[in-house]
Design an enzyme around this catalytic site. Structure first.
Site, PDB file in Angstrom:
ATOM      1  N   THR A 185       0.863  -1.185   0.000  1.00 38.60           N
ATOM      2  CA  THR A 185       0.000   0.000   0.000  1.00 38.60           C
ATOM      3  C   THR A 185       0.901   1.237   0.000  1.00 38.60           C
ATOM      4  O   THR A 185       2.077   1.143   0.359  1.00 38.60           O
ATOM      5  CB  THR A 185      -0.891   0.047   1.257  1.00 38.60           C
ATOM      6  OG1 THR A 185      -0.026   0.097   2.396  1.00 38.60           O
ATOM      7  CG2 THR A 185      -1.780  -1.170   1.356  1.00 38.60           C
ATOM      8  N   GLU A 330      -6.016  -3.410  -1.172  1.00 40.64           N
ATOM      9  CA  GLU A 330      -6.462  -4.515  -0.314  1.00 40.64           C
ATOM     10  C   GLU A 330      -7.610  -5.305  -0.929  1.00 40.64           C
ATOM     11  O   GLU A 330      -8.043  -6.311  -0.392  1.00 40.64           O
ATOM     12  CB  GLU A 330      -6.909  -3.953   1.055  1.00 40.64           C
ATOM     13  CG  GLU A 330      -5.776  -3.459   1.937  1.00 40.64           C
ATOM     14  CD  GLU A 330      -5.429  -1.989   1.715  1.00 40.64           C
ATOM     15  OE1 GLU A 330      -5.701  -1.476   0.611  1.00 40.64           O
ATOM     16  OE2 GLU A 330      -4.883  -1.361   2.631  1.00 40.64           O
ATOM     17  N   LYS A 438     -14.456  18.110   9.658  1.00 39.59           N
ATOM     18  CA  LYS A 438     -15.499  18.130  10.687  1.00 39.59           C
ATOM     19  C   LYS A 438     -15.705  19.567  11.136  1.00 39.59           C
ATOM     20  O   LYS A 438     -14.889  20.136  11.838  1.00 39.59           O
ATOM     21  CB  LYS A 438     -15.108  17.215  11.838  1.00 39.59           C
ATOM     22  CG  LYS A 438     -15.106  15.753  11.389  1.00 39.59           C
ATOM     23  CD  LYS A 438     -14.874  14.776  12.504  1.00 39.59           C
ATOM     24  CE  LYS A 438     -15.104  13.365  11.951  1.00 39.59           C
ATOM     25  NZ  LYS A 438     -14.448  12.322  12.702  1.00 39.59           N
ATOM     26  N   TRP A 443     -20.294  17.114   8.827  1.00 42.20           N
ATOM     27  CA  TRP A 443     -19.179  16.634   8.024  1.00 42.20           C
ATOM     28  C   TRP A 443     -19.215  17.299   6.656  1.00 42.20           C
ATOM     29  O   TRP A 443     -20.252  17.366   6.006  1.00 42.20           O
ATOM     30  CB  TRP A 443     -19.281  15.113   7.808  1.00 42.20           C
ATOM     31  CG  TRP A 443     -18.908  14.317   9.018  1.00 42.20           C
ATOM     32  CD1 TRP A 443     -18.638  14.785  10.275  1.00 42.20           C
ATOM     33  CD2 TRP A 443     -18.787  12.888   9.082  1.00 42.20           C
ATOM     34  NE1 TRP A 443     -18.341  13.741  11.116  1.00 42.20           N
ATOM     35  CE2 TRP A 443     -18.423  12.565  10.409  1.00 42.20           C
ATOM     36  CE3 TRP A 443     -18.931  11.861   8.153  1.00 42.20           C
ATOM     37  CZ2 TRP A 443     -18.215  11.249  10.826  1.00 42.20           C
ATOM     38  CZ3 TRP A 443     -18.724  10.557   8.565  1.00 42.20           C
ATOM     39  CH2 TRP A 443     -18.365  10.262   9.889  1.00 42.20           C
TER      40      TRP A 443
HETATM   41  P1  ADP Z   1      -6.334   2.211  -6.164  1.00 41.22           P
HETATM   42  O1  ADP Z   1      -5.868   3.619  -6.301  1.00 41.22           O
HETATM   43  O2  ADP Z   1      -5.759   1.316  -7.171  1.00 41.22           O
HETATM   44  O3  ADP Z   1      -7.831   2.105  -6.143  1.00 41.22           O
HETATM   45  P2  ADP Z   1      -5.149   2.320  -3.538  1.00 41.22           P
HETATM   46  O4  ADP Z   1      -5.097   1.225  -2.567  1.00 41.22           O
HETATM   47  O5  ADP Z   1      -3.890   3.011  -3.939  1.00 41.22           O
HETATM   48  O6  ADP Z   1      -5.825   1.655  -4.771  1.00 41.22           O
HETATM   49  O7  ADP Z   1      -6.133   3.434  -3.037  1.00 41.22           O
HETATM   50  C1  ADP Z   1      -7.416   3.096  -2.589  1.00 41.22           C
HETATM   51  C2  ADP Z   1      -8.168   4.333  -2.177  1.00 41.22           C
HETATM   52  O8  ADP Z   1      -8.237   5.249  -3.263  1.00 41.22           O
HETATM   53  C3  ADP Z   1      -9.591   4.048  -1.821  1.00 41.22           C
HETATM   54  O9  ADP Z   1      -9.726   3.568  -0.498  1.00 41.22           O
HETATM   55  C4  ADP Z   1     -10.241   5.405  -2.031  1.00 41.22           C
HETATM   56  O10 ADP Z   1     -10.027   6.260  -0.922  1.00 41.22           O
HETATM   57  C5  ADP Z   1      -9.477   5.950  -3.206  1.00 41.22           C
HETATM   58  N1  ADP Z   1     -10.232   5.699  -4.431  1.00 41.22           N
HETATM   59  C6  ADP Z   1     -10.098   4.687  -5.305  1.00 41.22           C
HETATM   60  N2  ADP Z   1     -10.971   4.817  -6.328  1.00 41.22           N
HETATM   61  C7  ADP Z   1     -11.687   5.937  -6.080  1.00 41.22           C
HETATM   62  C8  ADP Z   1     -12.749   6.614  -6.754  1.00 41.22           C
HETATM   63  N3  ADP Z   1     -13.240   6.186  -7.894  1.00 41.22           N
HETATM   64  N4  ADP Z   1     -13.234   7.733  -6.181  1.00 41.22           N
HETATM   65  C9  ADP Z   1     -12.749   8.214  -5.018  1.00 41.22           C
HETATM   66  N5  ADP Z   1     -11.746   7.631  -4.345  1.00 41.22           N
HETATM   67  C10 ADP Z   1     -11.219   6.508  -4.864  1.00 41.22           C
END
Ligand code: ADP
Length: 540
Positions: A185, A330, A438, A443
């Site tokens: 990650t 994950e 917040k 929120w």
């Molecule tokens: P990836 O970027 O490949 O989806 P990461 O593990 O680097 O995987 O990041 C995951 C996080 O990125 C998610 O928990 C979320 O916060 C954010 N994320 C992923 N896709 C989106 C989306 N379409 N819109 C908003 N946030 C997103």
């Protein structure tokens, strides 16, 4: 009573074996690091994977060993995916944009024995070599003549390694729950954490990725993953495309709008996958050319929120359909994809848009719910937001070497995202739990505000962070990169936003910057912005 069916284990080798047998001449085209275009097929990839498997065994790689790649999207990288996992070892894809110290940490934590690197990464891996003593060999993804000066001492070459070894390999059959690949990650809080994908999870995720309501992969598609193979296995494309018989175009390192446009245009790519930042680059070039690349029918936007303006630029200006998607490292990574239910297809565009900007609906295999801080489930009304929890066969249970479950006591994985779910199942991310603002008892969604702000013609990119406020505790600060020279005042921007977001959300301040800090996966580093504006005073 057991069912009377074969218990064939779900192993990654089966994916490329299928493609080699039934889509033998389907192409994998790579724009190599040196800029040349290399054409291969699933049949050739499979043959070379067998050679590589034999070569890895000769190098002493054993089941369970970790083998790292520091590489762009390419045919050779694909061969590594299949050969390493196929012999029972673990393909560890390292994000090549990481700082040296992070790369050293990850390689040592994973205890990688071999590192395969693209030639433009030679100096980087040479710098980290003295700090990664467990690595026995560094292998340049080239032939012998192509090993760049400045490579790690004693570097081998990939083509030399797989020449002169048998092109047949008897793939072992083992437990489908064995680890196949790993990815760390991004570690925005603390050290990066290792996610270990199993064969079973990868195969099931690949199958589910092909569904019509997921990526709708078909043999007539030509897919270009802009998302790197070191970023959650390029969202599974190297595994899903072979079973759908879909040709892949690998862009190598050139991910700017012009290069992507030219490659897509030339190869008649029908579908691309990437984060919003790369699509903005492509859109700028499409606007300049006054057209979309020939054949481009749809793009998948994920990794960060797809704003209304990105969707409109693709769809209205260029006739390219956008599907929003969400997932995380994950989760292998796909969790939801946005396709419109039939009842929404005939709605006027202004009524469709609030649905299209949502991340999408869960794909079969992923269960999800939203809960409050006490863990109590919240209604799916499209209004109430809460912590998003997920469950399913391609979702993490434990981080590598963590010695404790990554799950809640009742078996859910807490994504760290805050979301709403509506009655039709559409999920909308309103924020990362750590980014939400917040303000008083309310929120404010930083993502919602950013998406609205980039709709302003003078705002190219926007990021919102909370800054301290004596009465409300936190209020939103809008940090923008301008489109052109004009920089509208705070009151003009507030007026523009007032039609789109609740009054309470309207930013208290605006700051203009030349660029936003981006992390190794191309997302805005909110932590970097918070540090930069740590002492921000709203009264100035
Ligand atoms: P990836 O970027 O490949 O989806 P990461 O593990 O680097 O995987 O990041 C995951 C996080 O990125 C998610 O928990 C979320 O916060 C954010 N994320 C992923 N896709 C989106 C989306 N379409 N819109 C908003 N946030 C997103």
């Amino acid at each position: 009573m057991h069912g009377m069916m074969m218990t064939t284990p779900l192993l990654i080798t089966s994916l490329i074996q299928f493609a080699a047998k039934f889509h033998n001449d389907t192409e994998v085209v790579t724009c190599r690091v040196d800029g040349t275009l290399h054409r291969s097929t699933y049949g050739q990839i499979y043959e070379r994977s067998q050679r590589l498997a034999n070569a890895l065994i000769e190098l002493g790689v054993k089941p369970g060993d970790r083998v790292a790649t520091v590489a762009w999207n390419s045919d050779r990288h694909l061969e590594l995916y299949y050969a390493v996992s196929g012999i029972g070892a673990i393909c560890h894809t390292v994000n090549l944009r990481l700082a040296d110290a992070e790369m050293v940490y990850i390689l040592n934590h994973a205890e990688d024995r071999l590192v395969f690197f693209d030639t433009d990464m030679a100096e980087t891996v040479a710098r980290i070599q003295p700090h990664t003593p467990a690595v026995e060999s560094f292998i340049s993804l080239s032939d012998a003549a192509g090993i760049p000066a400045g490579s790690p001492a004693g570097a081998l070459d990939y083509e030399g390694l797989i020449a002169g070894v048998p092109d047949q390999y008897d793939w072992p059959v083992f437990d489908e729950n064995a680890a196949a690949s790993m990815c760390y990650t991004s570690g925005t809080t603390g050290n990066p954490k290792g996610v270990l994908y199993s064969h079973r999870a990868t195969v099931l995720h690949a199958m589910a990725s092909c569904f019509a309501s997921t990526l709708d992969l078909r043999t007539h598609d030509i897919v270009l993953p802009v998302v790197p193979m070191f970023h959650v296995n390029a969202w599974g494309i190297p595994y899903s495309s072979p079973i759908a018989g879909v040709p892949i175009v690998m862009p190598g390192p050139k991910l700017d709008g012009k290069s992507l446009f030219e490659l897509m245009d030339q190869e008649h790519v029908t579908m691309g996958l990437g984060v919003p930042t790369v699509w903005m680059g492509l859109l700028d070039h499409m606007d300049k050319m006054g057209r979309a690349p020939k054949g481009l029918a749809r793009v998948i936007v994920g990794g960060a929120a797809a704003s209304e303006s990105i969707i409109n630029r693709f769809e209205l200006k260029h006739g390219v359909t956008v599907h929003h998607a969400w997932g995380m490292t994950e989760m292998s990574p796909v969790g939801v994809v946005n396709t419109l239910k039939p009842k929404f297809l005939d709605l006027p565009r202004d009524q469709q848009m609030p649905i299209k900007v949502k991340q999408g609906r869960a794909i079969y295999g992923v269960d999800m719910c939203i809960v409050d801080d006490d863990g109590d489930e919240l209604p799916h009304d499209g209004i109430t937001s809460g912590r998003l929890l997920v469950k399913g066969p391609w979702i993490i249970s434990e981080y590598y070497k963590a010695d404790e479950s990554a799950l809640t006591s009742d078996g859910w994985f807490d994504t760290g995202d805050i979301a709403t779910l509506d009655a039709d199942g559409y999920m909308l991310i309103t924020d990362r739990a750590k980014d939400i603002i917040k303000s008083g008892g309310e929120w404010i969604s930083s993502v919602g505000l950013e998406n609205a702000a980039v709709g302003h013609p003078a705002i190219k990119q926007a990021a919102v962070i909370g800054v301290p406020h004596p009465k409300w505790l936190e209020r939103p600060l809008l940090v923008c990169v301008s489109e052109g020279d004009s920089r509208p005042s705070l009151s003009e921007v507030r007026e523009f936003l007032a039609e789109k977001v609740p009054k309470l959300w309207l930013p208290d301040a605006i700051e203009w910057v030349s660029s936003l800090p981006l992390g190794a996966t191309g997302k805005v580093l909110k932590a970097g912005l918070r540090a930069r504006f740590a002492d921000y005073s709203l009264n100035k």
